[in-house]
Enzyme design. Structure first.
Site: not given
Length: 202
Positions: A18-19, A45, A137, A140
């Site tokens: 993600s991030t 993401h 972050m 998940d």
């Protein structure tokens, strides 16, 4: 970290990020020394369109072909990136595996969701897979990694110092689900080792 699972053939690799993930994925894929001998599926993401741009950028970096998943048979040496706002799942077919895209509700407020991909990969390949959780972050991927571990698969996570946000990998590590917690520059090599476990006939 957990003790290593018994050596077994790997048929799929799944990755969640993600991030900070696009840069982390770039580093991992560019460090591979050869096209992976198994299909690789990635949930990053990101909104729609951006995932297609990410796939085309990653495709230029390393030995693996990278595409945005579109519901196709899986081919070794190819990385399939989940399209933004669609869940990516793996389904077993007569001779191998295929990608399936769905509009099911978000999981962990995410679509695509790492948990959805990882859980479906376990249903398709059992423990014959390696899962990697990179910077991001939230949490998940933790439920999916539990499924991977329960099936006998391998879980690698990025360490805290090299992560932009140690949320997703940290959640997996703190739940005791990681077999290895590695700095980003070492993840590509660890993946390659997992593809050819010692003591397992090629």
């Amino acid at each position: 970290t957990r003790p290593a699972p018994p050596a077994r053939r790997v048929r799929l690799a799944v990755v969640g990020s993600s991030t900070g993930g696009p840069e982390a994925l770039s580093r991992v894929l560019s460090s591979l020394t050869a096209p992976p001998p198994v299909p690789v599926l990635v949930v990053q993401h990101m909104p729609p369109v951006f995932t297609r741009q990410l796939a085309s950028r990653l495709d230029r970096l390393g030995p693996a072909a990278v595409v945005e998943a579109a519901g196709e048979p899986l081919v070794a040496g190819t990385v399939y990136v989940a399209p933004g706002d669609r869940h990516l799942e793996v389904r077993r077919t007569g001779s191998g595996f295929e990608t399936v895209l769905t509009d099911a509700p978000p999981v962990n407020f995410c679509r695509p969701s790492v948990d959805v991909l990882f859980t479906s990969a376990v249903q398709a390949a059992g423990g014959e897979l390696v899962a990697t959780v990179l910077t991001g972050m939230g949490a998940d991927g933790r439920v999916g990694c539990q499924a991977v571990v329960d099936a006998g698969g391998t879980v690698l996570v990025q360490d805290e110092p090299t992560s932009v946000v140690w949320g997703m990998p940290g959640a997996v590590a703190q739940a005791g689900l990681a077999h290895q917690v590695l700095p980003l520059p070492e993840i590509g090599a660890a993946l390659e080792r997992s593809f050819t476990p010692q003591g397992v006939p090629a």
